[in-house]
Design an enzyme around this catalytic site. Structure first.
Site, PDB file in Angstrom:
ATOM      1  CE  LYS A  97       3.537  -3.238  -3.419  1.00 20.46           C
ATOM      2  NZ  LYS A  97       4.912  -2.799  -3.164  1.00 20.46           N
ATOM      3  CG  ASN A 147       3.770   0.625  -8.187  1.00 17.90           C
ATOM      4  OD1 ASN A 147       2.606   1.008  -8.280  1.00 17.90           O
ATOM      5  ND2 ASN A 147       4.775   1.261  -8.757  1.00 17.90           N
ATOM      6  CB  CYS A 148      -0.910   1.343  -5.074  1.00 13.75           C
ATOM      7  SG  CYS A 148      -1.877   2.254  -3.863  1.00 13.75           S
ATOM      8  CG  ASN A 149       3.130   1.237  -0.099  1.00 17.32           C
ATOM      9  OD1 ASN A 149       3.688   0.255  -0.588  1.00 17.32           O
ATOM     10  ND2 ASN A 149       3.794   2.323   0.239  1.00 17.32           N
ATOM     11  CB  ILE A 151      -1.436   1.035  -9.475  1.00 11.10           C
ATOM     12  CG1 ILE A 151      -2.289   1.882 -10.421  1.00 11.10           C
ATOM     13  CG2 ILE A 151       0.014   1.020  -9.923  1.00 11.10           C
ATOM     14  CD1 ILE A 151      -1.999   3.358 -10.352  1.00 11.10           C
TER      15      ILE A 151
END
Length: 116
Positions: free
Chosen positions: A14, A9-11, A7
């Protein structure tokens, strides 16, 4: 080419993508939120890793589930149903090379040990 499932926007995703970019490792990103995931793909991953590793019980999606739903996840079939319905509960990122899972989650030491 590697496929990174997750996903956007998952840290943790990223961090993984940053690692791959910094090490000039080519990949394609598959966003569960936009592209979904198939039952066949989840079954394949489950056969490689075990369904228990795929369900992220430490994440907020799992914690927000009611106890009745959590208690139903006792088999691969039930886990796959949940992961298809709530893709955010899948541990991420998951990286495939062809059809083989080579990484689940992000641990820099593990990434360093992979023969990219």
């Amino acid at each position: 080419m590697y496929i990174v499932y997750g996903i956007k926007n998952c840290n943790t995703v990223k961090k993984s993508l940053t690692y791959l970019d910094e090490h000039k490792i080519a990949y394609r990103f598959h966003d569960y939120k936009k592209e979904g995931i198939t039952k066949a793909k989840l079954k394949d991953w489950s056969s490689q890793l075990g369904w228990e590793k795929l369900v992220n019980k430490k994440g907020s999606t799992w914690r927000m589930l009611d106890d009745a739903t959590k208690n139903k996840v006792t088999s691969e079939t039930k886990a796959i149903e949940l992961m298809m319905e709530k893709t955010s509960v899948i541990k991420r990122p998951l990286i495939e090379n062809g059809t083989k899972v080579i990484a689940l989650g992000f641990e820099e030491e593990v990434y360093h040990s992979i023969d990219w």
